[in-house]
Enzyme design. Sequence first.
Site, short mmCIF file in Angstrom:
data_model
loop_
_atom_site.label_atom_id
_atom_site.label_comp_id
_atom_site.label_asym_id
_atom_site.label_seq_id
_atom_site.Cartn_x
_atom_site.Cartn_y
_atom_site.Cartn_z
N CYS A 32 0.81 -1.23 0.00
CA CYS A 32 0.00 0.00 0.00
C CYS A 32 0.84 1.28 0.00
O CYS A 32 0.62 2.15 -0.85
CB CYS A 32 -0.99 0.02 1.16
SG CYS A 32 -1.29 -1.53 1.96
N ARG A 91 6.47 -11.32 5.67
CA ARG A 91 5.78 -11.19 6.97
C ARG A 91 6.35 -12.22 7.91
O ARG A 91 6.44 -13.40 7.56
CB ARG A 91 4.27 -11.42 6.81
CG ARG A 91 3.62 -10.33 5.99
CD ARG A 91 2.14 -10.53 5.89
NE ARG A 91 1.57 -9.55 4.97
CZ ARG A 91 0.30 -9.51 4.61
NH1 ARG A 91 -0.54 -10.39 5.10
NH2 ARG A 91 -0.12 -8.60 3.78
N GLN A 124 1.77 -11.28 -3.81
CA GLN A 124 0.35 -10.94 -3.81
C GLN A 124 -0.10 -10.48 -5.18
O GLN A 124 0.66 -9.83 -5.89
CB GLN A 124 0.09 -9.79 -2.83
CG GLN A 124 0.32 -10.15 -1.38
CD GLN A 124 0.02 -8.95 -0.49
OE1 GLN A 124 0.51 -7.86 -0.73
NE2 GLN A 124 -0.79 -9.16 0.51
N ASP A 166 -1.92 -7.91 -5.97
CA ASP A 166 -2.38 -6.81 -5.15
C ASP A 166 -2.71 -5.57 -5.98
O ASP A 166 -1.96 -5.20 -6.86
CB ASP A 166 -1.23 -6.45 -4.18
CG ASP A 166 -1.72 -5.65 -2.99
OD1 ASP A 166 -2.94 -5.54 -2.81
OD2 ASP A 166 -0.86 -5.13 -2.25
N HIS A 216 -4.29 -1.45 -5.63
CA HIS A 216 -4.82 -0.32 -4.87
C HIS A 216 -5.56 0.58 -5.85
O HIS A 216 -4.99 1.02 -6.84
CB HIS A 216 -3.70 0.41 -4.14
CG HIS A 216 -3.12 -0.45 -3.06
ND1 HIS A 216 -2.03 -1.26 -3.27
CD2 HIS A 216 -3.56 -0.69 -1.80
CE1 HIS A 216 -1.81 -1.94 -2.16
NE2 HIS A 216 -2.70 -1.63 -1.25
N LYS A 240 -13.81 -4.49 5.48
CA LYS A 240 -13.47 -5.28 4.29
C LYS A 240 -14.49 -6.35 3.96
O LYS A 240 -15.29 -6.74 4.82
CB LYS A 240 -12.09 -5.93 4.48
CG LYS A 240 -12.01 -6.82 5.71
CD LYS A 240 -10.66 -7.50 5.82
CE LYS A 240 -10.61 -8.41 7.04
NZ LYS A 240 -9.47 -9.30 7.06
N HIS A 284 -8.05 -1.39 -1.16
CA HIS A 284 -7.02 -2.43 -1.28
C HIS A 284 -7.78 -3.68 -1.71
O HIS A 284 -8.80 -4.00 -1.12
CB HIS A 284 -6.38 -2.78 0.06
CG HIS A 284 -5.94 -1.63 0.89
ND1 HIS A 284 -4.61 -1.37 1.13
CD2 HIS A 284 -6.63 -0.69 1.58
CE1 HIS A 284 -4.52 -0.31 1.94
NE2 HIS A 284 -5.71 0.12 2.23
ZN LIG Z 1 -2.95 -2.44 0.61
#
Ligand SMILES: [Zn+2]
Length: 398
Positions: free
Chosen positions: A97, A126, A144, A146, A148, A228, A274
Amino acid sequence: MSKLTHNEIAKKMELFKTFDEAGSGHIFWEPNGFIVFDSLRKYIQNLHEKRDYKLVKTPIIYKSGLWKTSGHYEKYKENMYFLKVDNEEYGIKPMNCPAHILLYKSKFRTFSELPLKLFEFGYVHRHELSGVLNGLLRVRSFTQDDSHIFCTSSQIKLVVSEVLQLINETFDDFGLYERKYYLSTMPEKHIGEKKIWDRAIDMLRGALEENDIVYEVKEGEGAFYGPKIDVEVRDSIGRRWQLGTIQLDFNLPERFNLTYIDEKGKKQRPILIHRAILGSLERFIGVLLEHTQGWLPLFLLPIQLRVVPLTDDQLLYSKEIYEEIKRRYPKARIELYKPPSNLSKVVKESIEKRVPLLIIGRKEVERGSVTFRFHKNQKEFQKLEFIEYFVKEASYSE
Ligand SMILES: [Zn+2]
């Protein structure tokens, strides 16, 4: 018959390794495994390119100041890796992010650019406890899918609806038809005011209802920066996996002071969404291996077909099929065998390694057909019909 774990299947198919020397929880893809990983990556990339996502790539390491601004330093520190360089502290990204926010902020933005959908195969670290690590399912570094999405408040419903449709389409492609949707609300550890949270939750609710999606509410289980929607799928042995996620965020745009200029020339705060479809490519492959017991969709299989003539009489016919497939799809991962002295050994080894088979006997040559064996399923096709079917399925991620 009892089901194998993804670790057992991966060993048979030679997909990946982990090494203590590198630290546990980090995946080394072997050549076969990389084919699976990279074909999945291509498939996901295509889906996003078709939907006007903008692909980006951002660094792994950032100064701690950035993590302080984002709130990760305060709320997520125990899951992060830190290092010191030139007496300055850096943190390895556990999420993408802040990186995408820096890209957003790097330019003057107007309403005409929104929704801006930045997408990255974000490689994140992580720190999970060593006791919970398990093959591909629980790892310490992963990729990911991912994105945004920066949008205006009036675009939220449309954007969330579009993502919900993309999630459904993707899981349908992998035969994961049983899905459950959860709407998670404000957790105890959070940033931002309750008023903002309530507004965000209402909008997610609206998008779910507009798509006639039945959902359950999980009180207090939202991310620390916003509410979410989570999508859980059920695999072939009834286990549930939380995969897709759509998280609304009114807080990070505030913390990073993000703006855009609206139709009237006024400065406004964008909303940040996200979202991930598979979540982690590594984990999804783990789930898929257990769900299919290694009989992945053809476009993901390391070896997509083995053509086996029974005797020399069928060699020419087999070669024609092999060459026609290669002509139409040069990257096809197929093998042409010589007539084997021990057919049952070839069959057994192919099943063990999850390789689909085309066994060509006298009958097939006479009828101009082929018999395609995929796991326990066996189907006779006309030669050309099979070639068309195979090329379409095998090249699905191209
Ligand atoms: Zn994010």
